[in-house]
Scaffold this active site. Structure first.
Site, PDB file in Angstrom:
ATOM      1  CB  CYS A   1     -41.608  86.808 -44.864  1.00  0.00           C
ATOM      2  SG  CYS A   1     -40.438  88.086 -45.316  1.00  0.00           S
TER       3      CYS A   1
ATOM      4  CB  CYS B   1     -35.140  87.335 -39.944  1.00  0.00           C
ATOM      5  SG  CYS B   1     -34.808  86.656 -41.583  1.00  0.00           S
TER       6      CYS B   1
END
Ligand code: DGL
Length: 265
Positions: free
Chosen positions: A74, A187
């Site tokens: 992440c 992302c």
């Protein structure tokens, strides 16, 4: 740390599975424990303090499971909490994030170029990519755009839907992304709509999913520490909120995953 211990991976939701997919490809004999922190999704709109708190708790859990490597799949958590995770794992496990290998890849392949970057607000506001590029004295020009609604739509499963094209049309037309020579998907949710992004650009510029280089770096780190597993392949997927919503659509894009199990951390 032992070679047959699992690799722990976490994200706020399903995005980190794009990294798991690549892990399975490059390291099929590794056991993997995945934790999707759905109860705290989206990380991208949370403060550094909240993300750090969650990262600490998840790291504790993964260390209890004897993970030999904790991979933060992440960007938002890598930006906000990698130092804390690294400090916590200390000599118990290796720690890795998705940003450092991506920066290295950019520097090696796109020096002197103008690169667009799509990410959450947390990642964009942290300036982590710009700061690391500056430290390298790189000639890359980076222009970042926060695209939070894209993350929400993907997490909700709108992957092959017109919703994505509408959002891309709005976001990719922004000033920040004009005249770019490549686009970095910063992302881990975004590679799930990479095809639509490429189509928006008529396949004219490279769209970079760093998962390949993230996993290659993990492979190298494990190999350097003599920690490659040659006989595993078990995978567990945990989620911190009701798994029903995720389980209903997850198999459409991740057939490797049987089901998420609820786990409160
Ligand atoms: N997939 C994550 C990232 O790479 C987090 C998205 C979110 O929870 O906002 O930033």
């Amino acid at each position: 740390m032992k070679a047959n211990n699992p690799i722990g991976v976490f994200d706020s939701g399903i995005g980190g599975l794009t990294v798991v997919k690549e892990l399975i490809k490059q390291l099929p004999k590794e056991d993997i424990i995945y934790f999707g922190d759905k109860a705290y999704f989206p990380y991208g709109d949370k403060s550094k303090a909240v993300i750090t708190e969650r990262a600490k708790k998840i790291t504790d859990f993964l260390l209890e499971q004897h993970c030999k490597l904790i991979l933060i799949a992440c960007n938002s958590a890598s930006a906000a909490a990698f130092d804390v995770v690294k400090e916590k794992t200390a000599t118990e496990a290796l720690a890795a994030n998705v940003i450092d290998p991506a920066i290295k890849f950019l520097q090696e392949n796109f020096n002197g170029k103008r690169i667009g970057l799509l990410a959450t607000r947390q990642t964009v506001n942290s300036n982590v990519y710009q700061n690391k590029i500056k430290q390298l004295n790189s000639r890359i020009t980076l222009s970042a755009l926060a695209t939070p609604v894209l993350t929400l739509a993907i997490e909700e499963g709108f992957i092959n839907s017109e919703v994505i094209n509408v959002l891309l049309k709005e976001y990719l037309a922004c000033e920040e992304l004009q005249n770019i020579q490549a686009l970095m998907l910063a992302c881990t949710h975004y590679p799930l709509v990479q095809k639509q992004i490429s189509a928006y650009y008529n396949n004219a510029i490279p769209i970079i999913d760093p998962a390949v280089v993230v996993v290659s770096q993990a492979l190298k780190d494990l190999s350097d520490h003599d920690l490659l597993n040659k006989s595993g392949g078990r995978r567990c997927f945990y989620i911190s909120d009701d798994p029903a919503a995720v389980n209903s659509n997850i198999r459409l894009f991740f057939p490797e995953i049987i089901a998420f199990e609820y786990l409160r951390i």
